[in-house]
Design an enzyme around this catalytic site. Structure first.
Site, mmCIF file in Angstrom:
data_model
loop_
_atom_site.group_PDB
_atom_site.id
_atom_site.type_symbol
_atom_site.label_atom_id
_atom_site.label_comp_id
_atom_site.label_asym_id
_atom_site.label_seq_id
_atom_site.Cartn_x
_atom_site.Cartn_y
_atom_site.Cartn_z
ATOM 1 N N HIS A 86 -1.623 4.461 9.844
ATOM 2 C CA HIS A 86 -0.285 5.051 10.017
ATOM 3 C C HIS A 86 -0.374 6.399 10.721
ATOM 4 O O HIS A 86 0.365 7.319 10.420
ATOM 5 C CB HIS A 86 0.381 5.237 8.651
ATOM 6 C CG HIS A 86 0.583 3.983 7.863
ATOM 7 N ND1 HIS A 86 -0.463 3.235 7.373
ATOM 8 C CD2 HIS A 86 1.717 3.328 7.475
ATOM 9 C CE1 HIS A 86 0.021 2.189 6.712
ATOM 10 N NE2 HIS A 86 1.333 2.217 6.760
ATOM 11 N N GLU A 88 4.099 -5.599 8.446
ATOM 12 C CA GLU A 88 2.758 -5.491 7.832
ATOM 13 C C GLU A 88 2.325 -6.820 7.225
ATOM 14 O O GLU A 88 1.151 -6.996 6.860
ATOM 15 C CB GLU A 88 2.731 -4.362 6.796
ATOM 16 C CG GLU A 88 2.835 -2.986 7.443
ATOM 17 C CD GLU A 88 2.927 -1.841 6.450
ATOM 18 O OE1 GLU A 88 2.686 -0.691 6.849
ATOM 19 O OE2 GLU A 88 3.261 -2.090 5.268
ATOM 20 N N HIS A 136 0.825 -1.214 0.000
ATOM 21 C CA HIS A 136 0.000 0.000 0.000
ATOM 22 C C HIS A 136 0.863 1.270 0.000
ATOM 23 O O HIS A 136 0.461 2.295 0.546
ATOM 24 C CB HIS A 136 -0.967 -0.020 1.193
ATOM 25 C CG HIS A 136 -0.298 -0.109 2.528
ATOM 26 N ND1 HIS A 136 -0.744 -0.931 3.537
ATOM 27 C CD2 HIS A 136 0.798 0.521 3.043
ATOM 28 C CE1 HIS A 136 0.033 -0.790 4.609
ATOM 29 N NE2 HIS A 136 0.962 0.092 4.323
ATOM 30 N N HIS A 162 10.321 -3.815 4.087
ATOM 31 C CA HIS A 162 10.771 -2.422 3.996
ATOM 32 C C HIS A 162 10.997 -1.860 5.392
ATOM 33 O O HIS A 162 10.494 -2.388 6.376
ATOM 34 C CB HIS A 162 9.819 -1.535 3.185
ATOM 35 C CG HIS A 162 8.421 -1.345 3.716
ATOM 36 N ND1 HIS A 162 7.560 -2.384 3.961
ATOM 37 C CD2 HIS A 162 7.725 -0.216 4.020
ATOM 38 C CE1 HIS A 162 6.390 -1.904 4.383
ATOM 39 N NE2 HIS A 162 6.465 -0.588 4.446
#
Ligand code: FE
Ligand code: FE
Lengths: 116, 286, 286, 116
Positions: B59, B239, B12, B192
């Site tokens: 977030h 995630e 995303h 990441h």
């Protein structure tokens, strides 16, 4: 309370309760920057805005110098810090380059190399 | 009765939202990435789901540290996004289905999931970018139930717990007494890391193994602690929890409809995976 | 090592706060009610706990339906109350212990309790009135960890789930590597109902049975569904959930230090119960 | 979705998801009344305040007539409604008397009798 300490992963701050306690004021400030009006107020006078959110001297200095690693050391959480970076037009690659001490181009090149 | 027709997992990355709003579909950096979604959209056009249950992680748009849920279930009539501070567009809101949300919440609480409930809820890029990739433009052909999972503040729920949540969601859906086709989505990942001296960390080998294991051996992935996932996949690589919740909802066996992997998109190794529960595929083959 | 020295459960009727601020201790309506707390305060003066873990339910001061937790754990440096709309006094804030809060949260999430975490949190009358009854005035001799349990929005967590939460809290406390005396509190109840044509409902027989069963046979109470509790104890009688979480933290066997029951206080059957874990009492008797 | 319906307990509304959906605007208004400034604004012009929170006509009429059972029928949750009652100086015994159709003295007497 040793349980609070996560295993050490080099170059990888982990945002546990210890960081959350230390960084609350800074993260609170950053969270407020979701709001465009607050971003404008912040930009007008960042130091006054820091004072209003009761930032510690360490946090205020990190914001003043736009030093991401210093913000994290002062309890900042990168999800909230990204909003502060946004005020200055900085994206995740910019702050990645800053934290790893390379140029933006070098940082991007390193990411491209991860494909191989 | 309601039926899970499939599962979708996708990264995303905010930069995708920017590239979409700038129509960069033919740009050399983006072309092969966007092409990867064509088979997923074709599958959706064929399958025509009514409802999307979406595991995603906020977030810092809707939730702050003053009241941060481990699991939060949306029960709003609609879900809008909002400016997150760095210039992504505000898109048309996504229609909800409060009656189904409450049915799901009742089942989850009955199974001892201690969810927060949200009758009003802004959804961030982790929700709307996957939606926009899969259903482009202003069309809103599915009603949504967002399920938010904490990845902001450790302790995060374990991979095992998220997998159990996905299983419980599937049990609830199986009990909905309406003739509905449901897709379950998980957004985020793959490897990441945004913060620290290791920012920019990507682990292609781990990601490719994940894309295999999550289909056939999800228990290998649920065996990891969150700190192990941080080490292997980067701070934001956790995630993967969203992908595991989606995978759990597919039941014991799943088969791949399409999958793609692209390094890098911005700071992230981007993945896409579309699954079908195996029982369904077999039933259709008969 | 930290040790649970006892448990306290008490009603938290707003009218008590008003009576305290108006010094109505000798008023005929209030006299015997307030006298019931003297043995509890004497026990606290003798026991001198360092920490109070307080199960309570918010009544719409800190939490709203846009983000309503099932379980929320405080992790703030201090907890202030606030005007709730009907004129109760604002009192001095209660000091927290964030390091212990996070330790507790880590243990609870590891045991698959999906708690919300609150680094800033206003505590309503359900928190401060019990505190003021037990530690009168502006003195703040204990540090607190509030644990909020949803009683506003059904589905509420089941009595069984709240009991398990109390057991998990006790396991966490037993692992705190500091020499601390901890009391666990539960606030609310006993039978009462504010809304509907049955407003004013009180069930003295059920309450008195509760006060016995919660000591020796808590499993009888955890066998009730929340709708059964609403029927037997009134809509707000479900606040018994807080008492059950406290009771669970005492371990398998508990003994009564003091107990009282007073009908009515405002709309409510008011109860007080002070327990000690039995193992501790036996150890001291030896 | 029959699961949404709780068992029927006479005279006892249960605030499930169905009520929550119906009552959100009204409960949102009431929640805002925790704030003293909002209470003053509400008192100045209750109907304008109802409009600002997008109350349904049914909810607005229930607020106008201060009818607690009507507020509950319109999705109101008593924990939030108590704040609205507070604006008018009404406590839980007042709203108990109103809902049960007796005088305040009769309601108090009924509670006293519960002691026996
Ligand atoms: Fe993300
Ligand atoms: Fe209460």
């Amino acid at each position: 309370m040793t349980r609070n300490a996560p295993p050490s992963i080099p170059g990888t701050p982990v945002f546990t309760g210890v960081q959350a306690v230390r960084g609350y004021a800074l993260n609170h400030l950053c969270y407020s920057l979701n709001d465009a009006a607050n971003r404008a107020t912040f930009k007008d006078d960042p130091m006054a805005y820091c004072a209003r959110y009761n930032l510690t001297p360490e946090q205020t200095e990190a914001v003043r110098s736009l030093n991401v690693l210093a913000m994290i050391a002062a309890g900042g959480n990168v999800y909230y810090l990204a909003k502060l970076a946004g005020v200055y037009g900085l994206g995740v690659q910019d702050i990645g380059a800053q934290q790893t001490g390379v140029s933006l181009e070098e940082f991007k090149q390193k990411l491209l190399e991860a494909a191989h | 009765m309601a039926k899970i027709v499939g599962g979708l997992a996708t990264s995303h990355v905010p930069a995708i939202g920017k590239a979409m709003s700038e129509q960069k579909f033919q740009d050399p950096y983006w072309k092969s990435f966007f092409e990867g979604y064509e088979p997923a959209r074709a599958w959706l056009e064929k399958t025509k789901p009514d409802i999307a249950v979406v595991f995603y992680n906020d977030h810092g748009l809707n939730f702050f540290l003053d009241n941060l849920p481990t699991f939060a279930v949306g029960a709003a009539p609609e879900y809008g996004n909002a400016d997150e501070g760095w210039g992504l567009p505000v898109v048309a809101p996504y229609p909800g289905d409060p009656a189904l949300s409450w049915r799901l919440i009742e089942d989850l609480v009955a199974e001892e999931f201690d969810v927060s409930t949200c009758q009003q809820m802004k959804v961030d890029h982790a929700f709307w970018i996957p939606m926009a990739l899969l259903w482009p433009g202003a069309q809103r052909p599915v009603r949504v139930i967002p399920i938010e999972i904490n990845t902001v503040q450790h302790p995060l729920p374990s991979a095992k717990r998220c997998f159990k949540l996905g299983q419980a969601v599937a049990r609830s859906i199986a009990g909905w007494d309406k003739d509905l086709k449901v897709v379950v989505m998980g957004t985020g990942g793959l490897s990441h890391q945004l913060e620290g001296e290791r920012a920019g960390f990507i682990n292609k080998e781990f990601d490719l193994q994940c894309l295999e294991d999550i289909v056939a051996h999800p228990e290998k992935l649920t065996g990891y602690s969150n700190f192990e996932l941080v080490e292997l996949a980067g701070s934001q690589g956790v995630e993967l929890l969203m992908w595991l919740a989606m995978r759990a909802a597919m039941g014991p066996e799943a088969q791949v409809v399409t999958s793609s992997y692209h390094v890098p998109i911005s700071n992230t190794a981007a993945g896409l995976l579309v699954l079908e529960p195996k029982a369904r595929a077999m039933a259709e083959a008969v």
